[in-house]
Design a protein around this motif. Sequence first.
Motif, PDB file in Angstrom:
ATOM      1  N   PRO A  63       4.016  -5.567  26.875  1.00 48.03           N
ATOM      2  CA  PRO A  63       4.374  -6.571  25.863  1.00 48.03           C
ATOM      3  C   PRO A  63       3.389  -7.734  25.873  1.00 48.03           C
ATOM      4  N   PHE A  64       3.191  -8.293  24.682  1.00 50.94           N
ATOM      5  CA  PHE A  64       2.292  -9.430  24.459  1.00 50.94           C
ATOM      6  C   PHE A  64       0.819  -9.076  24.651  1.00 50.94           C
ATOM      7  N   ILE A  65       0.525  -7.879  25.134  1.00 49.71           N
ATOM      8  CA  ILE A  65      -0.865  -7.480  25.366  1.00 49.71           C
ATOM      9  C   ILE A  65      -1.264  -6.335  24.432  1.00 49.71           C
ATOM     10  N   ASP A  66      -0.396  -5.317  24.378  1.00 52.55           N
ATOM     11  CA  ASP A  66      -0.695  -4.147  23.551  1.00 52.55           C
ATOM     12  C   ASP A  66      -0.074  -4.310  22.156  1.00 52.55           C
ATOM     13  N   LYS A  67      -0.840  -3.966  21.159  1.00 53.48           N
ATOM     14  CA  LYS A  67      -0.368  -3.988  19.764  1.00 53.48           C
ATOM     15  C   LYS A  67      -0.255  -2.555  19.274  1.00 53.48           C
ATOM     16  N   VAL A  68       0.883  -2.218  18.643  1.00 49.52           N
ATOM     17  CA  VAL A  68       1.125  -0.875  18.122  1.00 49.52           C
ATOM     18  C   VAL A  68       0.752  -0.846  16.640  1.00 49.52           C
ATOM     19  N   VAL A  69      -0.255  -0.058  16.281  1.00 47.31           N
ATOM     20  CA  VAL A  69      -0.670   0.110  14.883  1.00 47.31           C
ATOM     21  C   VAL A  69      -0.144   1.457  14.398  1.00 47.31           C
ATOM     22  N   ARG A  70       0.765   1.409  13.444  1.00 43.94           N
ATOM     23  CA  ARG A  70       1.395   2.625  12.929  1.00 43.94           C
ATOM     24  C   ARG A  70       0.642   3.109  11.689  1.00 43.94           C
ATOM     25  N   ILE A  71       0.395   4.417  11.606  1.00 41.97           N
ATOM     26  CA  ILE A  71      -0.400   5.004  10.528  1.00 41.97           C
ATOM     27  C   ILE A  71       0.323   6.254  10.012  1.00 41.97           C
ATOM     28  N   GLU A  72       0.380   6.395   8.711  1.00 44.53           N
ATOM     29  CA  GLU A  72       1.030   7.559   8.106  1.00 44.53           C
ATOM     30  C   GLU A  72       0.261   8.841   8.423  1.00 44.53           C
ATOM     31  N   ARG A  73       0.997   9.884   8.749  1.00 46.14           N
ATOM     32  CA  ARG A  73       0.389  11.216   8.893  1.00 46.14           C
ATOM     33  C   ARG A  73       0.394  11.966   7.568  1.00 46.14           C
ATOM     34  N   ARG A  74       1.258  11.532   6.633  1.00 47.45           N
ATOM     35  CA  ARG A  74       1.383  12.225   5.358  1.00 47.45           C
ATOM     36  C   ARG A  74       0.221  11.878   4.427  1.00 47.45           C
ATOM     37  N   LEU A  75       0.139  12.612   3.314  1.00 44.80           N
ATOM     38  CA  LEU A  75      -0.903  12.355   2.327  1.00 44.80           C
ATOM     39  C   LEU A  75      -0.677  11.012   1.661  1.00 44.80           C
ATOM     40  N   LEU A  76      -1.750  10.301   1.393  1.00 36.84           N
ATOM     41  CA  LEU A  76      -1.714   8.998   0.748  1.00 36.84           C
ATOM     42  C   LEU A  76      -2.439   9.090  -0.595  1.00 36.84           C
ATOM     43  N   ASP A  77      -2.041   8.238  -1.538  1.00 34.59           N
ATOM     44  CA  ASP A  77      -2.610   8.256  -2.886  1.00 34.59           C
ATOM     45  C   ASP A  77      -3.613   7.138  -3.067  1.00 34.59           C
ATOM     46  N   LEU A  78      -4.623   7.435  -3.875  1.00 39.47           N
ATOM     47  CA  LEU A  78      -5.616   6.447  -4.283  1.00 39.47           C
ATOM     48  C   LEU A  78      -5.776   6.597  -5.795  1.00 39.47           C
ATOM     49  N   GLU A  79      -5.422   5.555  -6.560  1.00 39.05           N
ATOM     50  CA  GLU A  79      -5.404   5.645  -8.014  1.00 39.05           C
ATOM     51  C   GLU A  79      -6.522   4.823  -8.634  1.00 39.05           C
ATOM     52  N   MET A  80      -7.039   5.339  -9.763  1.00 40.89           N
ATOM     53  CA  MET A  80      -8.012   4.618 -10.571  1.00 40.89           C
ATOM     54  C   MET A  80      -7.494   4.628 -12.005  1.00 40.89           C
ATOM     55  N   ASN A  81      -7.066   3.476 -12.516  1.00 40.68           N
ATOM     56  CA  ASN A  81      -6.385   3.408 -13.803  1.00 40.68           C
ATOM     57  C   ASN A  81      -7.310   2.924 -14.913  1.00 40.68           C
ATOM     58  N   ASP A  82      -7.475   3.784 -15.942  1.00 36.84           N
ATOM     59  CA  ASP A  82      -8.157   3.423 -17.191  1.00 36.84           C
ATOM     60  C   ASP A  82      -9.484   2.696 -16.960  1.00 36.84           C
TER      61      ASP A  82
END
Length: 281
Positions: A63-82
């Motif tokens: 605690p107070f030393i280690d930081k937990v970075v959570r990351i999705e394992r599922r597919l993620l979307d990236l959109e480009m609109n018009d």
Amino acid sequence: MGRLWEDHRLTIMAVGALLVGLLMSVYVVPEEEQVVIVRTGEPVGTVNTPGGTKGPGLYLRAPFIDKVVRIERRLLDLEMNDEEVLSNDQQRLLVNAFARFRISDPVRMVERAGSTEGVRSALEPILNSVLRQELGRRTFQAMLTAERGSALANVRANLDRQARQYGAEVVDVKIMRTDLPDAPLQSAFRRMESDREREARAIRAQGGRDARIIRAEADAEAASIYADAFGKDAEFYDFYRAMQSYDTTFGPAREGEAPKGESSIILSPDNEYLRQFRGRR
């Protein structure tokens, strides 16, 4: 007695501090997440990552030393609109596209982008750039044929190559819509509407001219028939025309005509208009 109470109070505080420390040390990693442990700004461990030895479950950290970075394992979307893209035949196109990616190297992602939102921010201009380059080599018509598939394959390969430096893997790129901008479309629609209106006016004018010709021919034929009838039997023609006049003046309203209402006509008995009623010809 006071000493005993003080000992109990210290024990309770110690147990409480131990529980708080334990709660702050324990973290749970679900199946759909992967975790990178960061200590003083540097990744020092991973959990549930591709090729890793630790799977989902319950883990401890400092605690107070280690930081937990959570990351999705599922597919993620990236959109480009018009986004406006210039094709090889100089057509300005509005392109609506999206890509799907996953984080394949979470440690590199943390080092290069910090988070999945950082990856999105880095990949958006790259997707825009590779689409412009690829579509700029093709005509608008080509994008409506099977050639579109090869163009998207090239876009995916180029985007994936750039995404690897952020620990991401691009698995798919799709173009949802490729249209002409609204202004040219509206101009084309207005031109089409104007052409149709011009054709309609020409058709109406032709119809009116044909109607006048037909009406004139019918009137001429009717006049000829009346003239022939008058020449063959003048008395019958005079009688027929008088009956038509009486029917129009005194008869009931025909279907589709407005009611005539109540009216009175005062004529002298020897009026010439009523001679047919008197049997005089």
